[in-house]
Write an enzyme that holds these catalytic residues in place. Structure first.
Site, mmCIF file in Angstrom:
data_model
loop_
_atom_site.group_PDB
_atom_site.id
_atom_site.type_symbol
_atom_site.label_atom_id
_atom_site.label_comp_id
_atom_site.label_asym_id
_atom_site.label_seq_id
_atom_site.Cartn_x
_atom_site.Cartn_y
_atom_site.Cartn_z
ATOM 1 N N SER A 29 0.839 -1.191 0.000
ATOM 2 C CA SER A 29 0.000 0.000 0.000
ATOM 3 C C SER A 29 0.880 1.248 0.000
ATOM 4 O O SER A 29 2.038 1.185 -0.407
ATOM 5 C CB SER A 29 -0.940 -0.020 1.206
ATOM 6 N N ASN A 30 0.356 2.388 0.409
ATOM 7 C CA ASN A 30 1.131 3.627 0.425
ATOM 8 C C ASN A 30 0.618 4.550 1.518
ATOM 9 O O ASN A 30 -0.338 4.223 2.216
ATOM 10 C CB ASN A 30 1.080 4.297 -0.964
#
Ligand code: C5P
Length: 220
Positions: A29-30
């Site tokens: 993810s980020n």
């Protein structure tokens, strides 16, 4: 006085990160907080728009009057966006993971004496570019570009590559993720307009106002 400048307009907003499973406990993810996208959704709803907010997992509440569709992966986000069409405008503020695991493991990947596992990644669909190419393309499509280098050159090229009408570019070198303030430039067909540093709420208001002006000048 209430603002009805976007009354009757259906606007799709994407926000937050996407989360791509590697196995049942791990993901790719980020750092997207969803703040800018949620602020835009709130601001559009305040102007009377019918807002569909397709959002990855974030910790901010749903703004009043906004319909949120919660998703995890990029592919789920694309499906939800396509299901939300037709829309008058699409604002793609999500930080979509560029890649996902080709084959997420069914069970937890174990640590072994053979060393770390190798992850085979495949590219995710580009939601912004897909919406731009759609036969049901919204009349106004706005993309975002978080850049660390050559911000304007990259943003101009990105606008052309994706096929969006406007592109909001920001320099993410000084930690805009999760922050409340933002410094952006807006690129449209006539060039680049630099906006001063302001709250994400104000970036949202200014963008919503510009969107209202766009529709006020169009006949349908
Ligand atoms: O290519 P890049 O990720 O920098 O492009 C950013 C813009 O494209 C943002 O508007 C983002 O929401 C959108 N995007 C998307 N789907 C992807 C990647 C980016 O909608 N897979």
């Amino acid at each position: 006085t209430p603002d009805h400048s976007l009354q009757g307009r259906h606007i799709l907003v994407t926000a937050g990160p996407t989360v791509e499973p590697l196995d049942p406990v791990r993901f790719l993810s980020n750092h997207s907080s969803g703040r800018q996208g949620y602020a835009i959704a709130a601001s559009l709803a305040q102007r009377g728009a019918d807002v569909t907010l397709v959002s990855g997992p974030v910790t901010i509440p749903v703004p009043p009057g906004v319909r949120r569709i919660a998703v995890q992966t990029a592919r789920e986000m694309l499906t939800a966006c396509e299901a939300a069409l037709p829309a008058d405008a699409a604002i793609c503020a999500a930080a979509v993971s560029d890649w996902r695991a080709k084959q997420p493991a069914a069970g937890k990947i174990k640590k072994t004496a053979d060393g770390p596992p190798s992850l085979e990644l495949v590219e995710n669909p580009d939601i912004l570019a897909t919406l731009c190419r759609s036969t049901r393309r919204p009349s106004l499509v706005v993309g975002f570009a978080a850049e660390t280098d050559d911000v304007l050159d990259n943003a101009l090229a990105k606008r052309a590559r994706k096929g969006c009408d406007w592109l909001v570019a920001n320099d993410v070198r000084q930690g805009v993720f999760g922050a409340t303030r933002n410094t952006v430039s807006l690129i449209d067909e006539s060039g680049v307009q630099g906006w001063p540093e302001m709250d994400k709420m104000h970036v949202a208001d200014r963008l919503a106002e510009r969107i209202a002006t766009f529709f006020a000048g169009s006949s349908s």
